[in-house]
Design an enzyme around this catalytic site. Structure first.
Site, PDB file in Angstrom:
ATOM      1  N   LYS A  58      21.814   7.577  26.487  1.00  0.00           N
ATOM      2  CA  LYS A  58      22.647   7.962  27.624  1.00  0.00           C
ATOM      3  C   LYS A  58      21.830   8.950  28.441  1.00  0.00           C
ATOM      4  CE  LYS A  58      24.677  11.245  28.643  1.00  0.00           C
ATOM      5  NZ  LYS A  58      24.346  12.525  29.388  1.00  0.00           N
TER       6      LYS A  58
ATOM      7  N   ASN B 226      26.493  15.666  42.003  1.00  0.00           N
ATOM      8  CA  ASN B 226      26.209  16.960  41.390  1.00  0.00           C
ATOM      9  C   ASN B 226      26.781  18.152  42.128  1.00  0.00           C
ATOM     10  OD1 ASN B 226      24.643  16.396  38.956  1.00  0.00           O
ATOM     11  ND2 ASN B 226      23.357  15.285  40.405  1.00  0.00           N
TER      12      ASN B 226
ATOM     13  N   THR C 264      28.019   9.847  30.325  1.00  0.00           N
ATOM     14  CA  THR C 264      28.656  10.831  31.217  1.00  0.00           C
ATOM     15  C   THR C 264      28.667  10.243  32.629  1.00  0.00           C
ATOM     16  OG1 THR C 264      26.551  12.028  31.409  1.00  0.00           O
ATOM     17  CG2 THR C 264      28.148  12.869  29.825  1.00  0.00           C
TER      18      THR C 264
ATOM     19  N   THR D  53      20.190  15.835  30.188  1.00  0.00           N
ATOM     20  CA  THR D  53      20.674  15.505  28.828  1.00  0.00           C
ATOM     21  C   THR D  53      20.411  14.039  28.585  1.00  0.00           C
ATOM     22  OG1 THR D  53      22.263  17.250  28.753  1.00  0.00           O
ATOM     23  CG2 THR D  53      22.678  15.399  27.269  1.00  0.00           C
TER      24      THR D  53
END
Lengths: 398, 398
Positions: B172, B393, B146, B187
């Site tokens: 990841k 973010n 991502t 994640t």
């Protein structure tokens, strides 16, 4: 509005390195006062915190609080303790106070010693710099500021059977804010002065209750400080005598109002903050569950940066709630961002991203999580996480 | 180095909104494999996590993992569960696998549904896109990325009595990283493939031990994800047979090396990170004490922004340790920043700020806290906190 029988002031001693910055404040009562205090629960307690705890443990009367900015006097070993005690003793001497009746507080860089010759100079200056004017108030409050961008003070006056009582409070704190003075988890310094007559034990209990709904519901960055201190002095100079139960309740309400107002100011002045954020956790099983979830969302860097970007990224709020260590059923949850319902009964709603963005671009933003898991609710206060937070803290010491 | 009997690949299905970005990966074994898995302990678990837990609970064999980026399929209710199951079933059909033998994983935005027509398109493309070449590996790993800025994969080959075994792993993860798959608290998706023959129970135990010293010692932002998943598939295609105790130990060591290497890559690729930070907690009473302190320092915004500024602000590390919920004596602590002793036996040292700045400007920085409180030590991995973290973010969804 200022309570009777107190004088305050602030001067530049030179302890704080910034040219011209006021850095030494005094809060002094005309007569010895009853006192209540709450301090950081961190294992690493600054010297002034350790000295105050020691001085308060026998419940004696307190006449003064001397507080400096620019140096936290934390992680400074035996010399730090000696310096903190000297601050108290020199204050007592300068203002003819009873031995053991002064408390101290410090905020600033950790691991450096207080410049004691400069402190001595400051105490001399304070002798002629304390009073009851608004200027005196503002000097005192500005002297305890570090990265704060505005003066944080408030007051409340209310009638009791035999007259009127005033509660005045101030606070400093913008970073390293996540007060934990209960045994959960700022440098936050708050000094509250009142002319009520109220005994230590009752005062302590009222303070602890007030802190639970105010200072313990605010976080800027999740970093609990070594120096957190809240002290209330009650000198009885309103001359209204002992309070009836009804008047005690009024006093508690006034203290709640003052502490909540101060707590919100801290969140509004969070380092680098562009907006004030209220997170309401509704219908949790217990208030502590609500507090844990509120604190976890309020300290989530992902949630806070999303708010900086005015992005209604409610998934980050729910993800934070999920890791708070509290059991609930995500399938029952409703979420509101800026007044817009974005998630209902565990399902994402198709909301207008444009309206959400507009709502989240405001200076004050509300998020609500309804857990439908009980009857306890709580509001938690924080701010967003901006470029400026990084800038302010990337090189704070220099 | 790639283990025998596996094929992997990655394609662009269109699930991820970014033009041209590969977003669907497949890891498939030629024969049904033994499997071990660890998943987020968050109360809010994404649909693929719930589906995988269900599919693994009876200990059956696993043949494939299908994983997408761009959509987390989290907080998506009953439709989300149905979509995750469909991902597994369609994979089984496309690759002629036994019903119930495929697992799934997702990473990306929370609260959105997987675009299932695009997924169906992706599965068709995967049929001719899996293999054993480096390109196949890289396609698979890039398809699960991502905000990651580089491919994270590693492998280890070692000799056993009857031949050689290969352990290959990829991961990841760059933000929402604070894996908690144990019951503490990314994640993070990690898939590990090995041609060893090893039964499920032993494999699970070895995986949990390895995660304890790797994935559970890394934090980018303290935000635990709804989707954290680690899956190991062991297909026995090395044809070396069941492992002796000595060879099992070698296997565990290899898995430790692979997971530690992957965990460090996550910290190095932390969102917006300018440097990799290793925090060593020495001589704690217990390993869990050391982990709590490591995690608290690694997630302190104040400590991380100081590192971004190359500021040897050790006081923030000690303040964070103090609020970690672990009892220790600050008077006994030694602290090293960038190899320089800055705090010894509870007392600040006069160190060269210039040398410290030089050391902290490096791309890899070490901090050591010696608590002198026991015999347990642990290394925790993180990164600094920069303007770019806020930027990345502040508007991730758009």
């Amino acid at each position: 509005m200022f309570p009777k029988g107190f004088r305050v002031g602030g001067v530049r001693s030179g302890i704080h390195k910034k040219e011209g910055k006021k850095d030494l404040a005094l809060f002094v009562s005309d007569v010895p006062a009853n006192a209540a205090g709450m301090f950081t629960k961190s294992v690493v307690k600054a010297a002034p915190v350790l000295v105050d705890i020691e001085r308060m443990k026998n419940g004696g009367k307190i006449s003064a609080i001397i507080a400096n900015s620019g140096c936290a006097n934390a992680c400074t070993g035996a010399k730090g303790i000696k310096d903190a005690k000297t601050m108290c003793v020199e204050t007592e001497k300068a203002f003819n106070l009873k031995a053991g009746s002064a408390l101290c507080a410090s905020t600033g860089v950790i691991g450096q010693y207080i410049n004691m010759p400069k402190f001595a100079n400051g105490i001399e200056l304070l002798k002629s710099a304390v009073g009851i004017s608004s200027k005196n108030e503002n000097d005192a409050v500005s002297a305890i500021m570090t990265t704060d961008t505005f003066l944080k003070k408030t007051s409340k006056r209310f009638k009791v059977k035999n007259g009127e009582i005033t509660v005045w409070g101030c606070v400093k704190g913008a970073g390293m804010i996540h007060p934990d003075m209960r045994g959960l988890h700022a440098t936050m310094l708050s000094f509250i002065l009142t002319d009520a007559q109220i005994e230590n034990k009752t005062l302590q209990k009222i303070l602890e209750n007030a802190a639970d709904d105010s200072f313990h519901c605010v976080s800027v960055d999740g970093d609990t400080s070594t120096n957190d201190t809240v002290i209330v002095l009650a000198n009885g100079q309103s001359k209204t005598g002992g309070l009836s139960p009804a008047d005690t309740k009024k006093f508690a309400e006034a203290l709640n109002e003052v502490t909540l107002s101060l707590a919100k100011m801290i969140a509004k002045d969070g380092e680098g903050a562009t907006k004030f954020v209220e997170i309401e956790i509704k219908n949790a099983k217990t208030k502590e569950d609500a507090r844990k979830i509120g604190a976890t969302i309020a300290t989530s860097p992902l949630f806070k940066t999303a708010l900086f970007g005015a992005d209604a990224n409610w998934g980050r709020a729910l993800a934070a709630a999920g890791r708070a260590g509290v059991n609930f059923n995500p399938e029952k949850v409703d979420i509101y961002m800026g007044g817009i319902c974005v998630f209902k009964n565990g399902t994402a709603l198709n909301f207008s991203e444009k309206s959400a963005k507009k709502a989240l671009l405001k200076k004050e933003v509300k998020a609500v999580l309804d857990l439908k898991n009980g009857k306890a609710s709580l509001k938690y206060y924080t701010c967003d996480f901006s470029y400026d937070y990084v800038k302010i803290n990337g090189d704070y010491r220099s």
